[in-house]
Each structure stands twice: as structure tokens, then as C-alpha cells.
Motif scaffolding. Sequence first.
Motif, PDB file in Angstrom:
ATOM      1  N   UNK A   1      59.915   1.787  41.017  1.00 19.93           N
ATOM      2  CA  UNK A   1      59.482   0.567  40.335  1.00 19.93           C
ATOM      3  C   UNK A   1      60.617  -0.091  39.580  1.00 19.93           C
ATOM      4  N   UNK A   2      60.276  -1.212  38.970  1.00 19.42           N
ATOM      5  CA  UNK A   2      61.233  -1.997  38.211  1.00 19.42           C
ATOM      6  C   UNK A   2      60.883  -1.948  36.734  1.00 19.42           C
ATOM      7  N   UNK A   3      61.920  -2.015  35.883  1.00 21.67           N
ATOM      8  CA  UNK A   3      61.680  -2.074  34.437  1.00 21.67           C
ATOM      9  C   UNK A   3      60.803  -3.280  34.139  1.00 21.67           C
ATOM     10  N   UNK A   4      59.893  -3.234  33.237  1.00 19.48           N
ATOM     11  CA  UNK A   4      59.552  -2.135  32.338  1.00 19.48           C
ATOM     12  C   UNK A   4      58.475  -1.208  32.913  1.00 19.48           C
ATOM     13  N   UNK A   5      58.184  -1.352  34.198  1.00 24.15           N
ATOM     14  CA  UNK A   5      57.129  -0.552  34.820  1.00 24.15           C
ATOM     15  C   UNK A   5      57.674   0.592  35.664  1.00 24.15           C
TER      16      UNK A   5
ATOM     17  N   UNK B   1      54.376   4.327  33.286  1.00 29.12           N
ATOM     18  CA  UNK B   1      55.667   3.698  33.029  1.00 29.12           C
ATOM     19  C   UNK B   1      56.358   4.362  31.845  1.00 29.12           C
ATOM     20  N   UNK B   2      57.677   4.542  31.975  1.00 30.98           N
ATOM     21  CA  UNK B   2      58.475   5.200  30.940  1.00 30.98           C
ATOM     22  C   UNK B   2      59.835   4.543  30.855  1.00 30.98           C
ATOM     23  N   UNK B   3      60.445   4.665  29.677  1.00 26.91           N
ATOM     24  CA  UNK B   3      61.823   4.184  29.534  1.00 26.91           C
ATOM     25  C   UNK B   3      62.770   5.256  30.090  1.00 26.91           C
ATOM     26  N   UNK B   4      64.052   4.950  30.122  1.00 30.36           N
ATOM     27  CA  UNK B   4      65.042   5.855  30.733  1.00 30.36           C
ATOM     28  C   UNK B   4      65.077   7.222  30.044  1.00 30.36           C
ATOM     29  N   UNK B   5      65.021   7.237  28.716  1.00 23.83           N
ATOM     30  CA  UNK B   5      65.016   8.507  27.979  1.00 23.83           C
ATOM     31  C   UNK B   5      63.840   9.365  28.409  1.00 23.83           C
TER      32      UNK B   5
ATOM     33  N   UNK C   1      79.272   3.816  25.203  1.00 16.48           N
ATOM     34  CA  UNK C   1      78.762   5.049  24.607  1.00 16.48           C
ATOM     35  C   UNK C   1      77.388   5.390  25.166  1.00 16.48           C
ATOM     36  N   UNK C   2      77.105   6.677  25.261  1.00 18.12           N
ATOM     37  CA  UNK C   2      75.782   7.156  25.659  1.00 18.12           C
ATOM     38  C   UNK C   2      75.069   7.763  24.447  1.00 18.12           C
ATOM     39  N   UNK C   3      75.470   7.333  23.270  1.00 16.54           N
ATOM     40  CA  UNK C   3      74.914   7.809  22.016  1.00 16.54           C
ATOM     41  C   UNK C   3      73.382   7.815  22.041  1.00 16.54           C
TER      42      UNK C   3
ATOM     43  N   UNK D   1      64.170  10.768  31.979  1.00 14.82           N
ATOM     44  CA  UNK D   1      65.154  11.862  32.022  1.00 14.82           C
ATOM     45  C   UNK D   1      64.535  13.177  31.582  1.00 14.82           C
ATOM     46  N   UNK D   2      63.723  13.137  30.528  1.00 25.04           N
ATOM     47  CA  UNK D   2      63.047  14.349  30.050  1.00 25.04           C
ATOM     48  C   UNK D   2      62.171  14.918  31.164  1.00 25.04           C
ATOM     49  N   UNK D   3      61.394  14.052  31.820  1.00 24.86           N
ATOM     50  CA  UNK D   3      60.497  14.498  32.896  1.00 24.86           C
ATOM     51  C   UNK D   3      61.307  15.046  34.071  1.00 24.86           C
ATOM     52  N   UNK D   4      62.351  14.333  34.489  1.00 28.33           N
ATOM     53  CA  UNK D   4      63.185  14.803  35.614  1.00 28.33           C
ATOM     54  C   UNK D   4      63.746  16.199  35.330  1.00 28.33           C
TER      55      UNK D   4
END
Length: 157
Positions: free
Chosen positions: A144-148, A120-124, A81-83, A127-130
Amino acid sequence: MDTEELRKVLDTEGDVAADYLEELLEIADLDGDIDIFSEGDRAHVSIVTDSDVLVGRDGEVLSALQELARLAVMTETGKRSRLMLDVAGFREKRRIELQGLATEAIVEVQETGEPARLGAMNAFERKVVHDVVAAAGLVSESEGQEPNRHVVIRKAD
């Protein structure tokens, strides 16, 4: 999958996640109402509450709860799910904040011609910025690599 099938799948995802989260609220003795809706190709579940205990620092608890709700959906349906989960309006407030940040970076890139690197940002958040960058006609990519992992904004070639 046609529109009707997608709607049914998203309704099921929302219902399963809502049931799971309602049980969690009851076990934790926390107050909150649950709203379910679909947007695009995602089910959205919101816990409407005045408490930020389920948000945590920088949304860490919220992110963990979202993953647990997604696992509950996958256990029930057998499909990933992508909930999207929001608690106390945290993600919506963060979305507005990020749209402003992205807009400022876009102006800077347009004025200087130089790439702008955001924090640094999480995936959500990325996506907003993109989405904001694409709407402005510029390009962005995650580096970069998570979490950075962060977003870099550039002028389109």
C-alpha cells in the motif's frame, strides 16, 4: 565506519537533538527531562515527562518532533540522521502493543496457513512487526501507499 567512529557519530546526533529539544521545551514552557542513548546504529532521545502534549493523537506530534530533531541534526552535521525520539514512553508502550499484535497474527497464520493483513501503520510500527515476524520464521512485507501502508504476514515458502 568502525565501532568507535559510529559511537562518536551517534553521540553527536543525540547531543544535537537533545539541545534542540531542550530549547523547544523551554520555549513552550513544558517540563521534561531528556535521556540520550544509542542502540544498534541509531541514536535515541527520550523526553521523560508526564504530559502527552508532545505525543499528540496517535503519536502525530511525536513524529513531527522526530523529523524536526532529525533536521536539526542534519543542519548541524550535514548528514542524514535515523535518530529515534520517544516522548512519555509512547513508542515503548506502542512497541509492546505491536509485538503482541504481531504474535497474535503469527499464530493465526500458522494455524490457518492464510496470510494476515494488519491495519495501516507508520514506518516505526511496521519495523517492529517485521522484526517479530522474522524472529518467528515467517515472512512479512509492507503493501500500500502512505498513510495506508500496512504489513502482510505469510508462511515462509
